[in-house]
Write a protein that holds these residues in place. Sequence first.
Motif, PDB file in Angstrom:
ATOM      1  N   TRP A   1      -2.452  31.985 -11.750  1.00  0.00           N
ATOM      2  CA  TRP A   1      -3.352  30.919 -12.167  1.00  0.00           C
ATOM      3  C   TRP A   1      -3.684  30.990 -13.648  1.00  0.00           C
ATOM      4  O   TRP A   1      -4.200  30.017 -14.214  1.00  0.00           O
ATOM      5  N   TRP A   2      -3.406  32.092 -14.293  1.00  0.00           N
ATOM      6  CA  TRP A   2      -3.687  32.220 -15.713  1.00  0.00           C
ATOM      7  C   TRP A   2      -2.879  31.225 -16.546  1.00  0.00           C
ATOM      8  O   TRP A   2      -3.276  30.885 -17.660  1.00  0.00           O
ATOM      9  N   LEU A   3      -1.747  30.753 -16.037  1.00  0.00           N
ATOM     10  CA  LEU A   3      -0.947  29.763 -16.769  1.00  0.00           C
ATOM     11  C   LEU A   3      -1.662  28.422 -16.899  1.00  0.00           C
ATOM     12  O   LEU A   3      -1.327  27.624 -17.777  1.00  0.00           O
ATOM     13  N   LEU A   4      -2.650  28.168 -16.038  1.00  0.00           N
ATOM     14  CA  LEU A   4      -3.396  26.914 -16.146  1.00  0.00           C
ATOM     15  C   LEU A   4      -4.205  26.861 -17.441  1.00  0.00           C
ATOM     16  O   LEU A   4      -4.490  25.766 -17.941  1.00  0.00           O
ATOM     17  N   PHE A   5      -4.581  28.000 -17.979  1.00  0.00           N
ATOM     18  CA  PHE A   5      -5.302  28.015 -19.246  1.00  0.00           C
ATOM     19  C   PHE A   5      -4.455  27.452 -20.386  1.00  0.00           C
ATOM     20  O   PHE A   5      -4.984  26.960 -21.377  1.00  0.00           O
ATOM     21  N   PHE A   6      -3.131  27.536 -20.252  1.00  0.00           N
ATOM     22  CA  PHE A   6      -2.240  26.975 -21.265  1.00  0.00           C
ATOM     23  C   PHE A   6      -1.846  25.535 -20.917  1.00  0.00           C
ATOM     24  O   PHE A   6      -1.625  24.726 -21.810  1.00  0.00           O
ATOM     25  N   SER A   7      -1.735  25.228 -19.639  1.00  0.00           N
ATOM     26  CA  SER A   7      -1.242  23.909 -19.241  1.00  0.00           C
ATOM     27  C   SER A   7      -2.306  22.823 -19.332  1.00  0.00           C
ATOM     28  O   SER A   7      -1.995  21.692 -19.690  1.00  0.00           O
ATOM     29  N   VAL A   8      -3.558  23.139 -19.016  1.00  0.00           N
ATOM     30  CA  VAL A   8      -4.610  22.106 -19.022  1.00  0.00           C
ATOM     31  C   VAL A   8      -4.798  21.506 -20.416  1.00  0.00           C
ATOM     32  O   VAL A   8      -4.881  20.277 -20.544  1.00  0.00           O
TER      33      VAL A   8
END
Length: 132
Positions: A103-110
């Motif tokens: 879920w840490w990738l959401l910090f880059f995708s959002v």
Amino acid sequence: MREQGKIFAGFSVFILGMAIWYGLWSKDPTGTTALFLAFGLGAFIAFYLLFTAKRVDTGAGDNPNAEVSDDAGVLGFFSPHSWQPLSLGIGGSLAFLGVIFGWWLLFFSVPIIGIGLFGWVFEYYRGENQTQ
């Protein structure tokens, strides 16, 4: 639109029959659920097309005697040089990879998705594409 609605309605009925048969035969809840969801999606599209066909003029696709040239003309406005779909595609890909890898990738995708959406909405309000 009416013909396309009938095609999707027939597809939905077929998928519903296959979902019932598959669910009884295989006892597999995952595949059965996927088939019922496919039925729902097809039914939504069929309902939309049949409901909209009542409100719009008959198109060339609904006329059995129509020629190909009867459907010619302007289909709408499409931005010829927009970079925003690329940004949304990259952000969406990162978001789905975040579901897989962490879920840490959401910090880059959002933020990337936000920039893409903001740019797409306000594309014709600023810069060289500004409309008068």
